[in-house]
Design an enzyme around this catalytic site. Structure first.
Site, mmCIF file in Angstrom:
data_model
loop_
_atom_site.group_PDB
_atom_site.id
_atom_site.type_symbol
_atom_site.label_atom_id
_atom_site.label_comp_id
_atom_site.label_asym_id
_atom_site.label_seq_id
_atom_site.Cartn_x
_atom_site.Cartn_y
_atom_site.Cartn_z
ATOM 1 N N GLY A 12 0.834 -1.203 0.000
ATOM 2 C CA GLY A 12 0.000 0.000 0.000
ATOM 3 C C GLY A 12 0.867 1.251 0.000
ATOM 4 O O GLY A 12 1.951 1.283 -0.582
ATOM 5 N N GLY A 15 4.101 0.500 1.786
ATOM 6 C CA GLY A 15 4.869 -0.476 1.007
ATOM 7 C C GLY A 15 5.556 0.170 -0.185
ATOM 8 O O GLY A 15 6.736 -0.073 -0.445
ATOM 9 N N ASP A 34 1.375 -8.558 -1.720
ATOM 10 C CA ASP A 34 0.048 -8.116 -1.248
ATOM 11 C C ASP A 34 -0.966 -9.211 -1.550
ATOM 12 O O ASP A 34 -0.627 -10.238 -2.148
ATOM 13 C CB ASP A 34 -0.345 -6.765 -1.890
ATOM 14 C CG ASP A 34 -1.205 -5.910 -0.956
ATOM 15 O OD1 ASP A 34 -2.248 -6.411 -0.482
ATOM 16 O OD2 ASP A 34 -0.837 -4.749 -0.682
ATOM 17 N N ARG A 85 -5.613 4.049 9.763
ATOM 18 C CA ARG A 85 -6.681 4.818 10.422
ATOM 19 C C ARG A 85 -7.391 5.743 9.437
ATOM 20 O O ARG A 85 -6.788 6.217 8.477
ATOM 21 C CB ARG A 85 -6.064 5.716 11.509
ATOM 22 C CG ARG A 85 -5.678 4.973 12.733
ATOM 23 C CD ARG A 85 -5.504 5.947 13.885
ATOM 24 N NE ARG A 85 -4.173 6.563 13.915
ATOM 25 C CZ ARG A 85 -3.868 7.557 14.739
ATOM 26 N NH1 ARG A 85 -4.774 8.057 15.563
ATOM 27 N NH2 ARG A 85 -2.641 8.053 14.746
ATOM 28 N N ASN A 98 -6.710 -5.924 12.090
ATOM 29 C CA ASN A 98 -5.284 -6.136 11.830
ATOM 30 C C ASN A 98 -4.702 -7.348 12.545
ATOM 31 O O ASN A 98 -3.700 -7.913 12.091
ATOM 32 C CB ASN A 98 -4.495 -4.854 12.144
ATOM 33 C CG ASN A 98 -4.698 -3.809 11.051
ATOM 34 O OD1 ASN A 98 -5.335 -4.095 10.036
ATOM 35 N ND2 ASN A 98 -4.156 -2.619 11.239
ATOM 36 N N ARG A 154 9.568 13.034 14.483
ATOM 37 C CA ARG A 154 8.529 14.070 14.545
ATOM 38 C C ARG A 154 8.896 15.125 15.585
ATOM 39 O O ARG A 154 8.814 16.333 15.341
ATOM 40 C CB ARG A 154 7.182 13.419 14.886
ATOM 41 C CG ARG A 154 6.621 12.646 13.707
ATOM 42 C CD ARG A 154 5.422 11.805 14.049
ATOM 43 N NE ARG A 154 4.746 11.369 12.814
ATOM 44 C CZ ARG A 154 3.864 10.381 12.753
ATOM 45 N NH1 ARG A 154 3.528 9.713 13.835
ATOM 46 N NH2 ARG A 154 3.312 10.061 11.602
ATOM 47 N N HIS A 178 3.451 3.326 21.092
ATOM 48 C CA HIS A 178 3.168 4.195 19.951
ATOM 49 C C HIS A 178 1.712 4.638 20.026
ATOM 50 O O HIS A 178 0.884 4.305 19.197
ATOM 51 C CB HIS A 178 3.438 3.397 18.664
ATOM 52 C CG HIS A 178 3.336 4.211 17.414
ATOM 53 N ND1 HIS A 178 3.961 5.428 17.258
ATOM 54 C CD2 HIS A 178 2.704 3.973 16.241
ATOM 55 C CE1 HIS A 178 3.688 5.885 16.037
ATOM 56 N NE2 HIS A 178 2.930 5.027 15.411
HETATM 57 N N1 APR Z 1 -1.527 -9.786 3.567
HETATM 58 C C1 APR Z 1 -0.780 -8.862 2.927
HETATM 59 N N2 APR Z 1 -1.197 -7.606 2.704
HETATM 60 C C2 APR Z 1 -2.414 -7.275 3.151
HETATM 61 C C3 APR Z 1 -3.250 -8.180 3.833
HETATM 62 C C4 APR Z 1 -2.763 -9.492 4.028
HETATM 63 N N3 APR Z 1 -3.489 -10.411 4.661
HETATM 64 N N4 APR Z 1 -4.398 -7.549 4.137
HETATM 65 C C5 APR Z 1 -4.297 -6.282 3.669
HETATM 66 N N5 APR Z 1 -3.096 -6.123 3.063
HETATM 67 C C6 APR Z 1 -2.579 -4.946 2.360
HETATM 68 C C7 APR Z 1 -3.671 -4.131 1.664
HETATM 69 O O1 APR Z 1 -4.134 -4.780 0.498
HETATM 70 C C8 APR Z 1 -2.934 -2.829 1.400
HETATM 71 O O2 APR Z 1 -2.323 -2.799 0.121
HETATM 72 O O3 APR Z 1 -1.969 -4.020 3.241
HETATM 73 C C9 APR Z 1 -1.860 -2.789 2.492
HETATM 74 C C10 APR Z 1 -2.000 -1.620 3.437
HETATM 75 O O4 APR Z 1 -1.795 -0.463 2.698
HETATM 76 P P1 APR Z 1 -2.600 0.903 2.954
HETATM 77 O O5 APR Z 1 -4.043 0.614 3.079
HETATM 78 O O6 APR Z 1 -2.170 1.871 1.901
HETATM 79 O O7 APR Z 1 -2.086 1.370 4.394
HETATM 80 P P2 APR Z 1 -0.656 2.022 4.759
HETATM 81 O O8 APR Z 1 -0.790 3.492 4.806
HETATM 82 O O9 APR Z 1 0.415 1.426 3.950
HETATM 83 O O10 APR Z 1 -0.516 1.529 6.288
HETATM 84 C C11 APR Z 1 -0.386 0.163 6.595
HETATM 85 O O11 APR Z 1 0.843 0.564 8.615
HETATM 86 O O12 APR Z 1 1.322 2.532 9.769
HETATM 87 C C12 APR Z 1 0.495 1.419 9.695
HETATM 88 O O13 APR Z 1 -1.579 2.213 10.622
HETATM 89 C C13 APR Z 1 -0.947 1.801 9.437
HETATM 90 O O14 APR Z 1 -1.858 -0.357 9.930
HETATM 91 C C14 APR Z 1 -1.497 0.520 8.892
HETATM 92 C C15 APR Z 1 -0.324 -0.053 8.098
#
Ligand code: APR
Length: 311
Positions: A12, A15, A34, A85, A98, A154, A178
């Site tokens: 995401g 990533g 992913d 969030r 999560n 920060r 955190h």
């Molecule tokens: N296995 C692998 N990836 C997964 C799974 C899984 N079972 N379930 C969800 N994902 C992927 C989603 O498809 C998405 O691409 O995790 C990714 C999360 O990306 P975003 O929604 O863009 O979130 P992001 O801003 O990257 O944050 C991810 O890190 O800082 C923390 O609070 C934040 O919990 C969040 C995480």
């Protein structure tokens, strides 16, 4: 010598930025993993960044995948899988969703990457890294949570903005979980070696401490669709780099404590040394009575969320 392999679990916002930074630092080859619904995103980001590297002159192979077979044998795994969030949510609100995701990730990484240095970033961080350690059974040196480097960055950024000085000259660290009750240690913050307490009045420092605690939420309110990703990605990459290059940097991280700071069996944000042995050492600093009270309050929150994982 073969290049190192870095597996990014979650392709995401975080990533993608992790992939970019890891490739531009030439830490190794990068695999973005992913779920099938996000396959195009994982593959697309890998391809896009691969096409950026000739412009900047860095070498790394990037790939996107939905198969754990492709991450097998990774040297480092950075886990950001999970939901971020949205405005009005606390990090704890993410727990139910999560913890299921981290369970799936931990089960697969235990099988495919048994010796990887694992950096957990998914929130609520202290509970997710606790769950990941329990589920994999990996040694404590091998599993760490990313929070303190970000929280400290920060704090440093806000002090530098306030004083109009270079961020390079601001040192600080944040202790504890955190969450909004993290403990920025103002006593340990210095600017070019000068204690910040000699440069800023108490009310300004207090305001910076408060902004640091709520900094994640400030960004959630601005972005509206998710949480911060540039600074968290840079923070996690600095931890990976210290491991891969055996730099032995002193970084505030969520580490598994077995008696340090009087804490047993929990992940908690403390200064650690990260080198080729993973989390090689926990550094203990003396706490004032006031700091200790704040640490205990933060620990209560960490314990509560860890208990909610039911692990
Ligand atoms: N296995 C692998 N990836 C997964 C799974 C899984 N079972 N379930 C969800 N994902 C992927 C989603 O498809 C998405 O691409 O995790 C990714 C999360 O990306 P975003 O929604 O863009 O979130 P992001 O801003 O990257 O944050 C991810 O890190 O800082 C923390 O609070 C934040 O919990 C969040 C995480």
């Amino acid at each position: 010598m073969a290049r190192k392999k870095i597996a990014l679990i979650g392709a995401g916002q975080l990533g993608g930025n992790l992939a970019l930074l890891a490739a531009e630092k030439e830490l190794g080859d990068v695999v973005l993993f992913d779920i099938p619904a996000a396959e195009g995103m994982a593959k697309g980001k890998a391809l896009d960044i691969a096409q950026l590297l000739p412009v900047d002159g860095f070498d790394a192979r990037l790939s996107g995948t939905t198969s754990y077979d492709d991450v097998a044998g990774a040297d480092v795994c950075i886990i950001t899988a999970g939901i971020p969030r949205k405005p009005g949510m606390s990090r704890e609100d993410l727990l139910g969703t999560n913890v299921k995701i981290i369970t799936e990730v931990a089960t697969n990484l235990k099988r495919t990457c048994p010796t990887a240095f694992c950096i957990v970033v998914s929130n609520p961080l202290d509970a997710m890294v606790y769950a990941f350690k329990k589920l994999t059974g990996f040694p404590k040196q091998q599993v760490v949570g990313m929070a303190g480097v970000l929280d400290s960055a920060r704090f440093r950024a806000f002090v530098a903005m306030e004083l109009h000085v270079s961020v390079e000259d601001v040192q600080a660290f944040v202790l504890g979980g955190h969450g909004d009750d993290m403990v920025p240690l103002t006593r340990c913050c210095s600017v070019g070696g000068i204690p910040v307490t000699e440069l800023l009045p108490k009310d300004r420092i207090d305001a910076i401490v408060e902004r640091t605690r709520k900094a994640g939420g400030e960004l959630v309110a601005l972005y509206k669709t998710g949480s911060a990703y540039y600074a968290p990605a840079a923070a996690a990459v600095s931890m990976a780099e210290s491991y891969l290059r055996d730099k032995k940097r002193v970084l505030p991280c969520a580490a598994y404590l077995e008696g340090e700071y009087g804490i047993h069996g929990y992940y908690f944000g403390v200064p650690v040394v990260i080198g080729a042995g993973g989390v090689e050492r926990v550094l203990e600093v003396k706490l004032s009575d006031e700091d200790r009270a704040l640490v205990l309050k933060s620990l209560e929150s960490v314990k509560k969320t860890a208990a909610e994982t039911k692990l």
